[in-house]
Design a protein around this motif. Structure first.
Motif, short mmCIF file in Angstrom:
data_model
loop_
_atom_site.label_atom_id
_atom_site.label_comp_id
_atom_site.label_asym_id
_atom_site.label_seq_id
_atom_site.Cartn_x
_atom_site.Cartn_y
_atom_site.Cartn_z
N LYS A 185 0.83 -1.21 0.00
CA LYS A 185 0.00 0.00 0.00
C LYS A 185 0.86 1.26 0.00
CE LYS A 185 -4.58 -0.43 0.09
NZ LYS A 185 -5.46 0.37 -0.76
N TYR A 217 -3.28 -6.71 0.96
CA TYR A 217 -2.07 -6.00 0.57
C TYR A 217 -1.11 -5.94 1.74
CZ TYR A 217 -4.44 -4.64 -3.64
OH TYR A 217 -5.07 -4.68 -4.84
N GLN A 219 1.86 -3.83 3.98
CA GLN A 219 2.11 -2.47 4.44
C GLN A 219 3.61 -2.16 4.34
OE1 GLN A 219 -0.35 -0.35 5.18
NE2 GLN A 219 -1.81 -2.01 4.73
#
Length: 252
Positions: A185, A217, A219
């Motif tokens: 992200k 997703y 991080q």
């Protein structure tokens, strides 16, 4: 005791995304970190976010050799040594094969490939024996996605750098490894989706994440933790590898 106590690190492209998250984690683990970025406002904001005390921001374009020289002038003046390089600066130019332009090719390879090569080469005189070099690649090094051929080819190139440099630098016990993220992200991921509006972006995200075995997703800090592993003595017997951090997307 932090895992990087007393270490000095350089992170290119450290003003946002993965680079910024890695700088924050390195500082938290005891390192002094130099970060680079092309945009001064973003760079200043990143330094402030990291905490200013153990970080120096250097405005520089990784595609320009004279500006890489400027980076090392600052590092030599302040610390005169390096233990860690995280070559992270990169750009993503989207274009299908019929639409690729010479300018897009030059922009991509100047930053993603030439910038990595000369960032590492010009560091060698102050890079300590036994240091760690980490190159940020991507799952694109082994997978093909529509309109990503320039980016993918550049990431495959730097993966090859690591294989060869691991041999070139073995007598100095310098380890060279590649970290290859999957969908993380960041602003670059938003750009990679190629959406024209928020609704299309959300739809593209949902479709893409459905292919990730872990179902989400990643991080930026999840990449930073792996960069810390490769930078520290925890990975002291590891060199020449490509470590995928992708939720299984390119593996299964």
């Amino acid at each position: 005791m932090g895992k990087l106590d007393g270490k000095v690190a350089l992170i290119t492209g450290g003003s946002d995304g993965i680079g910024l998250a890695t700088a924050q984690r390195f500082v938290a683990e005891g390192a002094y970190v130099f970060i680079t970025g092309r945009r001064k406002e973003m760079l200043d904001a990143a330094v402030k976010k990291i905490g200013e005390k153990n970080v120096t921001g250097i405005q520089a374009d990784a595609s320009k050799l004279d500006q890489i020289d400027k980076i090392y002038e600052v590092i030599k003046k302040e610390k005169n040594t390096l233990d860690i390089i995280f070559a992270n600066a990169a750009v993503l130019n989207l274009a299908t094969l019929p639409a690729v332009t010479e300018q897009q090719f030059d922009d991509t390879f100047d930053i993603n490939v030439k910038g990595v090569l000369f960032t590492v080469q010009k560091a060698l005189p102050i890079l300590k024996d036994g240091s760690s070099i980490i190159i940020n690649s991507s799952i694109h090094s082994i997978k093909g996605f529509e309109a990503h051929s320039l980016y993918a080819a550049s990431k495959a190139a730097v993966r090859s750098f690591a294989r060869c440099w691991s041999v070139d630098l073995k007598d100095r016990k310098i380890r060279v490894n590649v970290l290859s993220p999957g969908p993380i992200k960041t602003a670059m991921l938003n750009h990679a989706m190629g959406a024209k509006n928020t609704e299309e972006l959300d739809a593209n995200f949902e479709r893409f994440v459905s292919a990730v075995p872990l179902g989400r997703y990643g991080q930026p800090d999840e990449i930073a933790k792996v960069a810390l592993f490769l930078a520290s003595d925890d990975s002291s017997y590891i060199t020449g590898i490509e470590l995928f951090v992708d939720g299984g997307l390119a593996q299964i």
